[in-house]
Structure formats: C-alpha cells, structure tokens
Scaffold this motif. Structure first.
Motif, PDB file in Angstrom:
ATOM      1  N   HIS A 148      35.583 -45.832  -5.466  1.00 46.75           N
ATOM      2  CA  HIS A 148      35.908 -45.647  -4.050  1.00 46.75           C
ATOM      3  C   HIS A 148      35.813 -46.956  -3.278  1.00 46.75           C
ATOM      4  N   SER A 205      38.147 -45.511   6.101  1.00 46.15           N
ATOM      5  CA  SER A 205      37.757 -45.502   4.694  1.00 46.15           C
ATOM      6  C   SER A 205      36.880 -44.296   4.369  1.00 46.15           C
ATOM      7  N   SER A 218      37.806 -41.721   1.453  1.00 44.58           N
ATOM      8  CA  SER A 218      36.877 -41.490   0.347  1.00 44.58           C
ATOM      9  C   SER A 218      36.638 -40.000   0.146  1.00 44.58           C
ATOM     10  N   GLU A 242      47.502 -43.415  -7.389  1.00 35.77           N
ATOM     11  CA  GLU A 242      46.095 -43.115  -7.642  1.00 35.77           C
ATOM     12  C   GLU A 242      45.822 -42.823  -9.107  1.00 35.77           C
ATOM     13  N   SER A 254      29.594 -35.834  -2.185  1.00 35.51           N
ATOM     14  CA  SER A 254      30.782 -36.485  -1.616  1.00 35.51           C
ATOM     15  C   SER A 254      30.406 -37.330  -0.397  1.00 35.51           C
ATOM     16  N   ALA A 309      30.736 -41.376  -0.134  1.00 36.25           N
ATOM     17  CA  ALA A 309      31.551 -41.930   0.949  1.00 36.25           C
ATOM     18  C   ALA A 309      30.759 -42.925   1.782  1.00 36.25           C
ATOM     19  N   CYS A 365      38.830 -48.701  -0.995  1.00 35.57           N
ATOM     20  CA  CYS A 365      38.498 -48.749   0.436  1.00 35.57           C
ATOM     21  C   CYS A 365      38.486 -50.174   0.970  1.00 35.57           C
ATOM     22  N   THR A 386      38.586 -39.998  -8.455  1.00 32.47           N
ATOM     23  CA  THR A 386      37.246 -39.477  -8.709  1.00 32.47           C
ATOM     24  C   THR A 386      37.203 -38.688 -10.010  1.00 32.47           C
ATOM     25  N   ASP A 430      39.752 -38.330  -1.407  1.00 35.08           N
ATOM     26  CA  ASP A 430      40.213 -38.697  -2.743  1.00 35.08           C
ATOM     27  C   ASP A 430      39.653 -37.755  -3.805  1.00 35.08           C
ATOM     28  N   ALA A 461      29.901 -46.162  -0.496  1.00 30.69           N
ATOM     29  CA  ALA A 461      31.108 -46.919  -0.826  1.00 30.69           C
ATOM     30  C   ALA A 461      31.733 -47.544   0.410  1.00 30.69           C
ATOM     31  N   CYS A 462      31.775 -46.799   1.512  1.00 30.63           N
ATOM     32  CA  CYS A 462      32.412 -47.320   2.714  1.00 30.63           C
ATOM     33  C   CYS A 462      31.572 -48.397   3.386  1.00 30.63           C
TER      34      CYS A 462
END
Length: 217
Positions: free
Chosen positions: A141, A198, A202, A114, A69, A73, A145, A209, A205, A76-77
C-alpha cells in the motif's frame, strides 16, 4: 435574457446522465442495505429491515478485518505522506539530475494495472522467502500511495511564492526555522489532501492486497 443554445442543453443532458451512471449503483447498494435477503446473496429485494444496520458491528470476523484495514491504511499512508512529501519538495524546489526519470517513475504506479503490481509484489516476496502478512500489505500500500501523495503535494508546491523563503532568510532565519515557520504551513493543505486521498485508496484496494496478504484477513 440570453437564450441557451442546443449545445448547452445537450451538455446538461450528458452531465445528468454521467452523474446518474456514477451514482445509481451507489444508491442501489445503499438501498439494499435495508433488505433482508432470503439466502446468502443480497441481489433481489425481499423485505425491509433495520437488522443490517442495528447489528452492523456484531460480526466479529468482519469487525476484525475492518480494524486491520484501518491499521494498514494509517501506517502505510503516514509513511507514504512523509516519503512523498519529501520527494515532491526535492523535485519541485531543486534542480536534480534525473528529475525527468523520477517524474516518470512517480506516474508509472498510477498507470500500472493493479493485478500487475500485485503479481510483481507477490513474486518479489516469494523469491525472497518473505512471509506474507500484515507488513507486506503495508509495504504494498505504501508503494502505490507514494505516487498519489507526491503528485498531490507537487501540485500544491508549484503554486507557492518562494520569495517568502528568501525574505525569511534575509531576516536571519536559519533553514530549519524557515521550513517550519514558512514552507511547511504553506504546504499543509496539500499534505492533508494527499493523506486523505491515499487513505481512501488504501481502504478501497483489494486486488494488490489479495496478492500480498497471506493469511491476514
């Protein structure tokens, strides 16, 4: 001393009730982390224990999932912050054709349920025969974001004094140096806030996912 009217006291009561509604579930969850449940479900208080905190990192499956995770995160962020920052600069700083449509598309992921976005991404990857896993989670994600990042940085950019850029150009600074020395330092607080927001979204979420994770835990 001015006396408070009934409306003010009513506002105080509503505020306290609102905060109670928001925080009582969180406090309940925190309290039950010190409970030793009798079975699989931690819904009834049995007895106090420190084991849940003392052995929090001994469950390898949960620890591995938590590490995944964090990786998702961060990647993606980071991508969303770069893309969203550039988009917000383009929309706020320059007049571009189709700017209103772009603004609408930025808000659309925020208002889309979502489960709809997750099902749409699942259909896209399934139709294209894309194996679902770590990178499809990153893509999903990143998509939602980007909107949060772009709108957060855009709010910061709107309050900037663009005459500082003009002053730097008048003093002979080239565009790249002007951006690095003048523009970027002014928008750094917005970028940091957007990245942290974000990141939290992430990690929080689950619905999107679950549609794109495949066998990834």
């Amino acid at each position: 001393m001015r006396r408070r009217g009934p409306g003010t006291w009513f506002l105080y009561v509503v505020t306290v009730l609102g905060f109670g509604y928001l925080f009582i579930p969180l406090v309940t969850i925190a309290v039950f982390t010190f409970n030793e449940p009798a079975g699989r479900f931690n819904t009834a208080w049995q007895k106090f224990t420190w084991d849940n905190w003392a052995n929090a990192f001994k469950a390898s499956d949960y620890l591995s999932a938590f590490g995944t995770s964090l990786q998702v995160a961060f990647i993606a962020c980071t991508i969303a912050t770069v893309l969203g920052g550039l988009m917000s600069l383009a929309i706020s700083r320059y007049r571009i054709q189709g700017g209103a449509a772009i603004n609408m598309l930025l808000v659309l992921p925020l208002t889309t349920p979502e489960i709809v976005m997750g099902a749409s991404l699942f259909t896209l990857f399934f139709n294209q025969n894309v194996g679902r896993g770590f990178w499809t989670i990153v893509i999903g994600h990143t998509l939602f974001c980007v909107s949060f990042v772009a709108l957060t940085i855009k709010a910061r950019i709107r309050g900037l004094d663009w005459s500082l850029e003009d002053a730097a150009a008048d003093l002979g600074s080239p565009p790249l140096r002007t951006f690095a020395k003048v523009t970027f330092p002014m928008i750094v607080p917005g970028i940091a806030a957007a990245f942290m927001l974000s990141l939290a979204l992430s990690i929080d979420d689950y619905i999107i996912t679950s549609f794109v994770a495949g066998n990834t835990s």
